[in-house]
Design a protein around this motif. Structure first.
Motif, PDB file in Angstrom:
ATOM      1  N   LEU A 167      35.043  22.187  -9.237  1.00  0.00           N
ATOM      2  CA  LEU A 167      34.848  22.293 -10.775  1.00  0.00           C
ATOM      3  C   LEU A 167      34.441  21.003 -10.167  1.00  0.00           C
ATOM      4  CD1 LEU A 167      34.538  23.779 -13.500  1.00  0.00           C
ATOM      5  CD2 LEU A 167      36.546  22.786 -13.565  1.00  0.00           C
ATOM      6  N   VAL A 168      34.388  19.781 -10.445  1.00  0.00           N
ATOM      7  CA  VAL A 168      35.048  18.523 -10.840  1.00  0.00           C
ATOM      8  C   VAL A 168      33.109  18.035  -9.814  1.00  0.00           C
ATOM      9  CG1 VAL A 168      35.036  15.555 -10.582  1.00  0.00           C
ATOM     10  CG2 VAL A 168      37.013  17.524 -11.250  1.00  0.00           C
ATOM     11  N   GLU A 169      33.289  19.021  -8.137  1.00  0.00           N
ATOM     12  CA  GLU A 169      31.877  18.454  -7.610  1.00  0.00           C
ATOM     13  C   GLU A 169      30.838  19.609  -8.563  1.00  0.00           C
ATOM     14  OE1 GLU A 169      33.587  18.038  -3.479  1.00  0.00           O
ATOM     15  OE2 GLU A 169      33.997  20.144  -3.938  1.00  0.00           O
ATOM     16  N   ASN A 170      31.360  19.933  -8.327  1.00  0.00           N
ATOM     17  CA  ASN A 170      29.336  20.798 -10.053  1.00  0.00           C
ATOM     18  C   ASN A 170      29.595  20.233 -10.659  1.00  0.00           C
ATOM     19  OD1 ASN A 170      29.873  23.140  -8.040  1.00  0.00           O
ATOM     20  ND2 ASN A 170      31.328  24.004  -8.875  1.00  0.00           N
ATOM     21  N   THR A 171      30.294  19.746 -11.845  1.00  0.00           N
ATOM     22  CA  THR A 171      29.758  18.880 -12.510  1.00  0.00           C
ATOM     23  C   THR A 171      29.863  17.996 -12.710  1.00  0.00           C
ATOM     24  OG1 THR A 171      32.125  20.204 -13.937  1.00  0.00           O
ATOM     25  CG2 THR A 171      30.652  18.277 -15.100  1.00  0.00           C
ATOM     26  N   LEU A 172      29.691  17.098 -11.622  1.00  0.00           N
ATOM     27  CA  LEU A 172      29.089  15.353 -10.657  1.00  0.00           C
ATOM     28  C   LEU A 172      28.092  16.050 -10.681  1.00  0.00           C
ATOM     29  CD1 LEU A 172      30.028  12.727 -10.513  1.00  0.00           C
ATOM     30  CD2 LEU A 172      30.803  13.329  -8.322  1.00  0.00           C
ATOM     31  N   ILE A 173      27.218  16.566 -10.008  1.00  0.00           N
ATOM     32  CA  ILE A 173      26.310  16.934  -9.692  1.00  0.00           C
ATOM     33  C   ILE A 173      24.998  17.849 -10.909  1.00  0.00           C
ATOM     34  CG2 ILE A 173      24.543  18.861  -8.275  1.00  0.00           C
ATOM     35  CD1 ILE A 173      26.786  19.556  -6.434  1.00  0.00           C
ATOM     36  N   HIS A 174      25.788  18.223 -11.141  1.00  0.00           N
ATOM     37  CA  HIS A 174      25.027  18.198 -12.978  1.00  0.00           C
ATOM     38  C   HIS A 174      24.926  16.705 -13.269  1.00  0.00           C
ATOM     39  CE1 HIS A 174      23.652  19.651 -16.639  1.00  0.00           C
ATOM     40  NE2 HIS A 174      24.582  18.771 -17.500  1.00  0.00           N
ATOM     41  N   VAL A 182      19.061  12.268  -8.919  1.00  0.00           N
ATOM     42  CA  VAL A 182      19.211  13.369  -8.073  1.00  0.00           C
ATOM     43  C   VAL A 182      19.558  12.911  -6.285  1.00  0.00           C
ATOM     44  CG1 VAL A 182      16.659  13.785  -7.121  1.00  0.00           C
ATOM     45  CG2 VAL A 182      18.092  15.876  -8.162  1.00  0.00           C
ATOM     46  N   GLU A 183      18.869  11.878  -5.943  1.00  0.00           N
ATOM     47  CA  GLU A 183      19.680  11.308  -4.728  1.00  0.00           C
ATOM     48  C   GLU A 183      20.805  11.874  -4.750  1.00  0.00           C
ATOM     49  OE1 GLU A 183      18.076  10.016  -6.172  1.00  0.00           O
ATOM     50  OE2 GLU A 183      15.504   9.730  -5.317  1.00  0.00           O
ATOM     51  N   VAL A 184      22.049  10.530  -5.463  1.00  0.00           N
ATOM     52  CA  VAL A 184      22.917  10.991  -5.489  1.00  0.00           C
ATOM     53  C   VAL A 184      23.763  12.669  -5.696  1.00  0.00           C
ATOM     54  CG1 VAL A 184      25.008   9.599  -6.719  1.00  0.00           C
ATOM     55  CG2 VAL A 184      23.292   8.574  -6.475  1.00  0.00           C
ATOM     56  N   ALA A 185      23.234  12.885  -6.264  1.00  0.00           N
ATOM     57  CA  ALA A 185      23.592  14.094  -6.787  1.00  0.00           C
ATOM     58  C   ALA A 185      23.852  14.710  -5.275  1.00  0.00           C
ATOM     59  CB  ALA A 185      23.035  15.426  -8.240  1.00  0.00           C
ATOM     60  N   ARG A 186      22.682  14.827  -4.611  1.00  0.00           N
ATOM     61  CA  ARG A 186      22.713  15.800  -3.713  1.00  0.00           C
ATOM     62  C   ARG A 186      23.680  15.252  -2.502  1.00  0.00           C
ATOM     63  NH1 ARG A 186      18.760  19.296  -0.403  1.00  0.00           N
ATOM     64  NH2 ARG A 186      20.066  19.949   1.104  1.00  0.00           N
ATOM     65  N   ARG A 187      24.076  13.764  -2.574  1.00  0.00           N
ATOM     66  CA  ARG A 187      25.013  13.310  -1.631  1.00  0.00           C
ATOM     67  C   ARG A 187      26.010  13.406  -2.180  1.00  0.00           C
ATOM     68  NH1 ARG A 187      22.041   8.172  -1.669  1.00  0.00           N
ATOM     69  NH2 ARG A 187      23.780   7.074  -2.713  1.00  0.00           N
ATOM     70  N   VAL A 188      26.564  14.198  -3.134  1.00  0.00           N
ATOM     71  CA  VAL A 188      27.646  14.967  -3.629  1.00  0.00           C
ATOM     72  C   VAL A 188      27.703  15.841  -2.843  1.00  0.00           C
ATOM     73  CG1 VAL A 188      29.370  15.835  -5.135  1.00  0.00           C
ATOM     74  CG2 VAL A 188      28.461  13.444  -5.524  1.00  0.00           C
ATOM     75  N   PHE A 189      26.363  16.976  -2.872  1.00  0.00           N
ATOM     76  CA  PHE A 189      26.207  18.730  -2.871  1.00  0.00           C
ATOM     77  C   PHE A 189      26.381  18.289  -1.049  1.00  0.00           C
ATOM     78  CE2 PHE A 189      23.699  21.617  -0.895  1.00  0.00           C
ATOM     79  CZ  PHE A 189      23.752  22.902  -2.263  1.00  0.00           C
ATOM     80  N   ASP A 190      25.641  17.734  -0.057  1.00  0.00           N
ATOM     81  CA  ASP A 190      25.933  17.583   0.927  1.00  0.00           C
ATOM     82  C   ASP A 190      27.640  17.483   1.807  1.00  0.00           C
ATOM     83  OD1 ASP A 190      23.567  18.300   1.339  1.00  0.00           O
ATOM     84  OD2 ASP A 190      22.587  15.827   1.788  1.00  0.00           O
ATOM     85  N   LYS A 191      27.810  16.966   0.216  1.00  0.00           N
ATOM     86  CA  LYS A 191      29.231  16.513   1.276  1.00  0.00           C
ATOM     87  C   LYS A 191      31.031  17.569   1.207  1.00  0.00           C
ATOM     88  CE  LYS A 191      29.332  11.440   1.183  1.00  0.00           C
ATOM     89  NZ  LYS A 191      29.969   9.813   0.600  1.00  0.00           N
ATOM     90  N   MET A 192      29.798  18.613  -0.083  1.00  0.00           N
ATOM     91  CA  MET A 192      31.649  19.699  -0.140  1.00  0.00           C
ATOM     92  C   MET A 192      31.486  20.909   0.799  1.00  0.00           C
ATOM     93  SD  MET A 192      29.463  20.831  -4.007  1.00  0.00           S
ATOM     94  CE  MET A 192      30.209  21.726  -4.670  1.00  0.00           C
ATOM     95  N   PRO A 193      32.670  21.076   1.152  1.00  0.00           N
ATOM     96  CA  PRO A 193      33.425  21.789   2.392  1.00  0.00           C
ATOM     97  C   PRO A 193      32.899  23.436   2.108  1.00  0.00           C
ATOM     98  CG  PRO A 193      35.174  21.392   0.595  1.00  0.00           C
ATOM     99  CD  PRO A 193      34.229  20.507   0.571  1.00  0.00           C
ATOM    100  N   GLU A 194      32.625  23.844   0.979  1.00  0.00           N
ATOM    101  CA  GLU A 194      32.249  24.595   0.547  1.00  0.00           C
ATOM    102  C   GLU A 194      31.801  24.851  -1.132  1.00  0.00           C
ATOM    103  OE1 GLU A 194      35.143  28.169   0.748  1.00  0.00           O
ATOM    104  OE2 GLU A 194      36.130  26.974   2.490  1.00  0.00           O
TER     105      GLU A 194
END
Length: 711
Positions: A167-174, A182-194
């Motif tokens: 939930l936190v990761e999804n919100t942080l991407i947003h 958007v580059e920072v958002a992509r780094r968060v996205f890529d680090k997500m295990p699932e």
């Protein structure tokens, strides 16, 4: 609504009873009463009083329900929510979360972030994952990337061990995507295990918001890849498909767009109106407007967005008659147009010269008191300019509350194409004074303005100013404008040398521009060289041969003129059929040369013969050089008399009131014969006739033309 019991003393039956509020039954968990039955602040006051009296207010869950009702459900009750919150001795995380969400909802995201800071500084209570989601959304509303980073919201979430929360990761991407990181958002996205569908959609939406359409397609294709049996398979939802279709439309990626269309059909998603509208919009943007129409016709229900998307598809494909036909169907269906509809309709009206339909759109805007946005105002300016109504274009421009570079550019182009070069230059100077920096398209309009009124010195200065003062590197269009400026003024040798000195390779348009100037100034040598250069680049079309033939004819070299015409015939080069359009009572009528398909054909030809007879009486002589190449010699006079422009003017004369302006739109350059004839028609019939040809406007009045016989 809270249950209210009213008692009336039996001894005073005639008096109006005084209501006494009481709550005979108050459940131990009053959540339903607080959240669903309290409809006003007065209701909430009554419940709040009872909670204090029964000490239920000290229950965190009940206090949370009260805060939720005031902060998130009832309108204008945020101050009440804050007073309740401040009265709680030790608010728990859910209480903080509700107030942070309420402040964000009620347009106070800065106060929401400050409350979060206070919460962390006091160390009274630790934030949970919902807290971080709420404060991240506040940062997003504020577009406060610095708050999200420098206030260590993100760092705090890591420290609290909550970055593993989906939930936190999804919100942080947003929030990062909303703050243009958007580059920072992509780094968060890529680090997500699932990654669930929410994460994928948040990343897709972030790329779409930033205009990174290639990245949208790339990410969508990753979603589309097959995965192993032990990996959670991501299924597309409607949001994924809508964003991907938008990217396909922007990139003209018809292959992927068609795959999505097949996926929608195979998975039973075709009942979603928004999704299907996105599909038809994609087809329209990919120039497959017929497929878009198939989707449109299959829709069970059509809202204004669907109608607008289809009309926009037709207008973008320059199938403007169909765009207006569909707009009339939309009106019959009683669907009110929106700004997107009106912009597309105005564009189509401008292309077709459909003045009456465009004026109806403008009237609708005023009647509905719609805001004259930059987009809508610019579309109106462009429409009026393309219909030759310069004063109306200026009136719209002056009434626009906000103008950007596109608005200024539209009015400058409009004035230039209508022969109002000096006024265009005046507006260009006003534009610079208003600190609106011109772009490369603006300079095309300014140079065209100099060209149409013969301002050679000013044109040279503007051309040099582009790179010197604004750092704009001239494109081929700017060089073509300079050739036109020099050529129109008779500086043909200088124009020829200018082309040879160009730092980029001249195209056929540049050489054709010089060829047209050679016809105007009867320069055979430069004209022949221009024609030769054209044929080196591509096979010359009919207009090039006709220009060269006219140059020979104007200097008395009739044998050479006939030779060029014979070459055309031998090579099978046919002159493009002239088509002239005129709008009457909201209907656009098309005429072709020697056309007899019109329903009023007999009446039109009779009016044409009368028109020719009257202008002959004041000196008109047909120019048979403009007759059809394949016409027999004895038929050449009849051929030029029945050009599409003359037929359209005759129709306008018999179908409009005396003295009314006649507006025409033509697909080709006006021929010499029609130009001469129209000047005399305007004088004999005392009519103003406005003709838009392929290159410019001609305003005919009292026997003269605004182009000063140079076009």
């Amino acid at each position: 609504m809270v249950v209210v019991m009213m008692t009336t003393p039996s001894t005073l039956p005639s008096k109006t009873p005084t209501p006494i509020t009481s709550i005979p039954y108050f459940p131990s968990n009053p959540k339903s009463i607080i959240l669903y039955q309290c409809k006003t602040l007065m209701d909430l006051n009554q419940v709040h009083a009872h909670l204090i009296k029964t000490r239920l207010i000290h229950s965190p869950a009940v206090a949370g329900n009260l805060l939720e009702s005031a902060a998130l459900i009832l309108p204008d009750a945020m101050d009440y929510a804050l007073s309740v919150f401040r009265s709680i001795p030790q608010p728990n995380p859910p209480a903080y979360n509700i107030i942070i969400r309420g402040l964000t909802l009620h347009h106070s995201p800065r106060e929401a972030i400050l409350l979060f800071k206070h919460m962390c500084q006091e160390n009274v209570v630790s934030p949970d994952d919902f807290t971080f989601c709420a404060v991240f959304k506040a940062c997003s509303r504020l577009r406060a990337l610095l708050e999200a980073q420098q206030a260590r919201v993100h760092a705090k979430a890591v420290k609290c061990g909550l970055m593993s929360s989906e939930l936190v990761e999804n919100t942080l991407i947003h929030v990062y995507a909303a703050c243009d990181a958007v580059e920072v958002a992509r780094r968060v996205f890529d680090k997500m295990p699932e990654r669930g569908i929410v994460a994928w959609n948040a990343m897709l939406a972030g790329y779409a918001k930033s205009g990174c359409w290639d990245e949208v397609v790339g990410l969508f294709l990753r979603m589309k890849e097959p995965r192993g049996v032990n990996v959670n398979d991501v299924r597309f939802d409607d949001v994924s498909l809508i964003i991907a279709l938008s990217a396909c439309g922007r990139l003209a990626n018809l292959e992927l767009g068609e795959w999505i269309g097949e996926y929608i059909e195979a998975n039973g998603r075709s009942r979603n109106l928004t999704l299907m509208t996105s599909l038809l919009d994609m087809y329209g943007k990919c120039s497959n407007v017929d497929k878009a129409r198939v989707v449109f016709d299959q829709l069970e229900r059509r809202d204004v967005v669907a109608w607008s998307a289809m009309i926009s598809g037709y207008s973008q494909a320059n199938r403007c008659s169909e765009a207006l036909d569909l707009f009339h169907e939309m009106q019959k269906a009683n669907v009110e147009p929106n700004e997107v509809t009106m912009v597309s309709v105005l564009y189509s009206c401008g292309v077709l010269g459909a003045m009456e339909t465009g004026k109806w759109v403008h009237f609708y805007v005023r009647r509905k008191k719609l805001k004259l946005t930059v987009t809508l105002g610019t579309a109106l300016i462009d429409f009026y300019a393309k219909c030759g109504s310069v004063e109306s274009a200026i009136e719209v421009f002056e009434k626009m509350p906000v103008k950007n570079v596109f608005s200024w550019t539209a009015i400058i182009h409009g004035l230039a194409s209508n022969g109002e070069g000096k006024r265009a230059l005046e507006l260009f100077h006003l534009m610079k004074e208003a600190n609106i920096e011109p772009n490369d398209v603006t300079f095309i309009g300014v140079l065209s303005a100099c060209s149409h009124v013969g301002l050679v010195k000013e044109g040279r200065a503007v051309f040099l100013s582009m790179s010197k003062d604004f750092g704009i590197k001239p494109r081929i269009e700017h060089y073509g404008c300079m050739v036109d400026i020099l050529g129109r003024a008779g500086f043909l040798d200088e124009a020829f040398q200018f082309i040879k000195d160009m730092p980029i390779e001249p195209n056929v348009v540049v050489w054709r521009t010089l060829l047209a100037s050679c016809r105007a100034h009867k320069n055979v040598l430069v004209g022949e060289e221009s024609f030769r250069r054209i044929t080196e680049l591509e096979p010359a079309h009919s207009g090039d041969y006709i220009l060269l033939s006219n140059i020979y004819a104007l200097v008395g070299r009739s044998e050479d003129a006939l030779r060029v015409r014979s070459q055309m015939r031998e090579m099978g080069i046919k002159k493009s059929p002239g088509c002239t359009m005129i709008e009457l009572e909201g209907v656009v009528h098309e005429f072709f040369s020697e056309d007899d398909e019109h329903s009023h054909s007999k009446e039109i030809y009779m009016a044409t013969e009368e028109m020719i007879r009257r202008i002959k009486s004041v000196g008109y002589e047909p120019n048979i050089a403009d007759a059809r190449i394949d016409a027999e010699e004895e038929d050449k006079v009849v051929s030029v008399s029945h050009h599409s422009e003359k037929l359209a003017i005759a129709f306008g004369l018999i179908k409009t009131k005396a003295g009314a302006t006649i507006r025409l739109s033509k697909n080709l350059r006006v021929c010499t014969d029609c130009h001469n004839a129209t000047k005399l028609i305007s004088k004999v019939y005392n009519r103003k006739i406005i003709v838009r040809d392929r290159n410019r406007f001609h305003h005919f009045q009292n026997g003269s033309c605004s182009c000063n016989d140079f076009w």
